[in-house]
Scaffold this motif. Structure first.
Motif, PDB file in Angstrom:
ATOM      1  N   LEU A 166      55.974   4.348  36.410  1.00 51.93           N
ATOM      2  CA  LEU A 166      54.690   3.301  36.629  1.00 51.93           C
ATOM      3  C   LEU A 166      54.666   2.333  37.144  1.00 51.93           C
ATOM      4  N   TRP A 167      56.038   1.506  37.308  1.00 53.02           N
ATOM      5  CA  TRP A 167      56.049   1.025  38.749  1.00 53.02           C
ATOM      6  C   TRP A 167      55.974   1.334  39.568  1.00 53.02           C
ATOM      7  N   SER A 168      56.627   2.699  40.293  1.00 57.32           N
ATOM      8  CA  SER A 168      56.921   2.723  41.095  1.00 57.32           C
ATOM      9  C   SER A 168      55.729   3.564  41.846  1.00 57.32           C
ATOM     10  N   VAL A 169      54.718   4.498  40.956  1.00 59.59           N
ATOM     11  CA  VAL A 169      54.237   4.397  41.997  1.00 59.59           C
ATOM     12  C   VAL A 169      52.516   4.011  41.951  1.00 59.59           C
ATOM     13  N   ALA A 170      52.992   3.030  41.485  1.00 57.89           N
ATOM     14  CA  ALA A 170      51.649   1.349  41.391  1.00 57.89           C
ATOM     15  C   ALA A 170      52.460   0.552  42.908  1.00 57.89           C
ATOM     16  N   LEU A 171      53.890   0.058  42.846  1.00 67.28           N
ATOM     17  CA  LEU A 171      53.738  -0.691  43.330  1.00 67.28           C
ATOM     18  C   LEU A 171      54.486   0.247  45.284  1.00 67.28           C
ATOM     19  N   GLY A 172      54.114   1.401  45.599  1.00 68.40           N
ATOM     20  CA  GLY A 172      54.457   2.770  46.353  1.00 68.40           C
ATOM     21  C   GLY A 172      52.878   2.648  46.999  1.00 68.40           C
ATOM     22  N   SER A 173      51.874   2.607  46.005  1.00 65.31           N
ATOM     23  CA  SER A 173      50.905   2.859  46.482  1.00 65.31           C
ATOM     24  C   SER A 173      50.506   1.567  47.696  1.00 65.31           C
TER      25      SER A 173
ATOM     26  N   ALA B  21      46.106  -0.316  48.203  1.00 61.57           N
ATOM     27  CA  ALA B  21      45.740   0.298  47.135  1.00 61.57           C
ATOM     28  C   ALA B  21      46.582   0.591  46.006  1.00 61.57           C
ATOM     29  N   VAL B  22      46.059   0.572  44.889  1.00 65.48           N
ATOM     30  CA  VAL B  22      46.402   1.559  43.696  1.00 65.48           C
ATOM     31  C   VAL B  22      45.233   2.802  42.773  1.00 65.48           C
ATOM     32  N   PRO B  23      46.237   3.491  42.554  1.00 65.48           N
ATOM     33  CA  PRO B  23      45.405   5.027  42.193  1.00 65.48           C
ATOM     34  C   PRO B  23      45.441   4.504  40.861  1.00 65.48           C
TER      35      PRO B  23
ATOM     36  N   ASP C 189      46.549  -5.376  44.199  1.00 66.70           N
ATOM     37  CA  ASP C 189      47.273  -7.144  44.059  1.00 66.70           C
ATOM     38  C   ASP C 189      47.820  -6.729  42.307  1.00 66.70           C
ATOM     39  N   ALA C 190      48.813  -8.189  42.086  1.00 66.64           N
ATOM     40  CA  ALA C 190      49.554  -8.069  41.130  1.00 66.64           C
ATOM     41  C   ALA C 190      48.238  -8.180  39.758  1.00 66.64           C
ATOM     42  N   GLY C 191      47.294  -8.812  39.795  1.00 64.50           N
ATOM     43  CA  GLY C 191      47.084  -8.613  38.931  1.00 64.50           C
ATOM     44  C   GLY C 191      46.703  -7.314  37.811  1.00 64.50           C
ATOM     45  N   THR C 192      46.133  -6.089  39.354  1.00 62.20           N
ATOM     46  CA  THR C 192      45.737  -5.017  39.340  1.00 62.20           C
ATOM     47  C   THR C 192      46.875  -4.378  38.941  1.00 62.20           C
TER      48      THR C 192
ATOM     49  N   ALA D  89      56.119  -9.812  44.165  1.00 63.92           N
ATOM     50  CA  ALA D  89      57.223 -11.129  44.078  1.00 63.92           C
ATOM     51  C   ALA D  89      56.299 -11.845  42.810  1.00 63.92           C
ATOM     52  N   GLU D  90      55.197 -11.293  42.705  1.00 60.22           N
ATOM     53  CA  GLU D  90      54.219 -12.333  41.679  1.00 60.22           C
ATOM     54  C   GLU D  90      54.239 -11.656  40.436  1.00 60.22           C
ATOM     55  N   LEU D  91      54.709 -10.409  40.308  1.00 62.30           N
ATOM     56  CA  LEU D  91      55.076  -9.330  38.882  1.00 62.30           C
ATOM     57  C   LEU D  91      56.461 -10.060  38.808  1.00 62.30           C
ATOM     58  N   LEU D  92      57.248 -10.156  39.580  1.00 59.93           N
ATOM     59  CA  LEU D  92      58.720 -10.564  39.310  1.00 59.93           C
ATOM     60  C   LEU D  92      58.970 -11.731  38.634  1.00 59.93           C
ATOM     61  N   ALA D  93      58.179 -12.679  39.007  1.00 60.44           N
ATOM     62  CA  ALA D  93      57.685 -14.353  38.663  1.00 60.44           C
ATOM     63  C   ALA D  93      57.375 -14.327  37.633  1.00 60.44           C
TER      64      ALA D  93
END
Length: 215
Positions: free
Chosen positions: A90-97, A103-105, A135-138, A202-206
């Motif tokens: 899930l992380w990979s699909v979101a961050l890769g997109s 944008a992310v699907p 974005d990180a929030g989405t 970076a925001e998600l890791l923080a």
């Protein structure tokens, strides 16, 4: 800026089957060609109680499949591995997109079909390719809040697994997924991909989100 004012790329135009994600590795792929078997469950059902249907209790089915693959009788080990594997997907699909397209699907649980009895990495079929902001929030709303927190609750209800272990798995999966788009962009001279990959990661890791409250 309100969401309605954002001009988002259309995945259907940019990449009809989201196949560009395969460049980043197997954990980044969405299985869209041909669609999923309509009898497959959606990830919305991983957090619910066991159901008396063809797939049975979905988290338990997946844990047993992983246990068989690992050759271990210890279900807590298999539950940990299963959770980390799905988190990585899930992380990979979101961050890769986000890195490739900006944008992310829409990865909402009711829109993702999944085969709990398949091998690794987990196969995911989206119901559509509606783009959302990258974005990180989405991404936080889609991945930890939409999937990982309810999944952790379901696994802890079935197995004696420590909440801290699940949080560590989710953070480890996030760190691994965050590295690949940046590294790929640097290797291939795609500075745009690297530039888009870094801020949300970076925001998600923080500020990693917990995969569930303490019991």
């Amino acid at each position: 800026m309100p969401l309605g004012a954002l001009v988002l790329p259309h995945f259907v135009d940019l990449d009809p089957s989201l196949t560009a994600l395969h460049r980043l590795g197997g954990f980044f792929v969405l299985r869209t060609a041909g669609g999923a078997d309509r009898s497959l469950p959606t990830l919305a059902r991983t957090s619910g109680p066991g159901r008396p249907d063809v797939h049975g209790d979905l988290p338990t089915t997946r844990v047993r499949r992983v246990a068989d693959a690992l050759g271990t009788p210890e279900e807590r080990v298999a539950a940990s591995v299963a959770q980390q594997g799905l988190a990585a997907r899930l992380w990979s699909v979101a961050l890769g997109s986000a890195a490739l397209h900006g944008a992310v699907p829409d990865l909402a649980p009711p829109l993702l079909r999944w085969d709990p009895e398949a091998g690794a990495p987990d196969d995911l079929w989206p119901a559509g390719a509606r783009p959302l902001p990258g974005d990180a929030g989405t991404i936080a709303r889609l991945v930890p809040h939409g999937h990982l927190e309810p999944l952790a609750g379901a696994l802890r209800a079935r197995h004696r697994i420590a909440p801290g272990l699940l949080r560590g798995n989710a953070a480890s999966a996030l760190a691994g997924a965050a590295r690949e788009p940046d590294h790929w962009g640097r290797r291939h001279g795609r500075t745009d991909v690297s530039a888009r990959a870094r801020p949300p990661a970076a925001e998600l890791l923080a500020h990693p989100s917990s995969p569930g409250p303490e019991p």
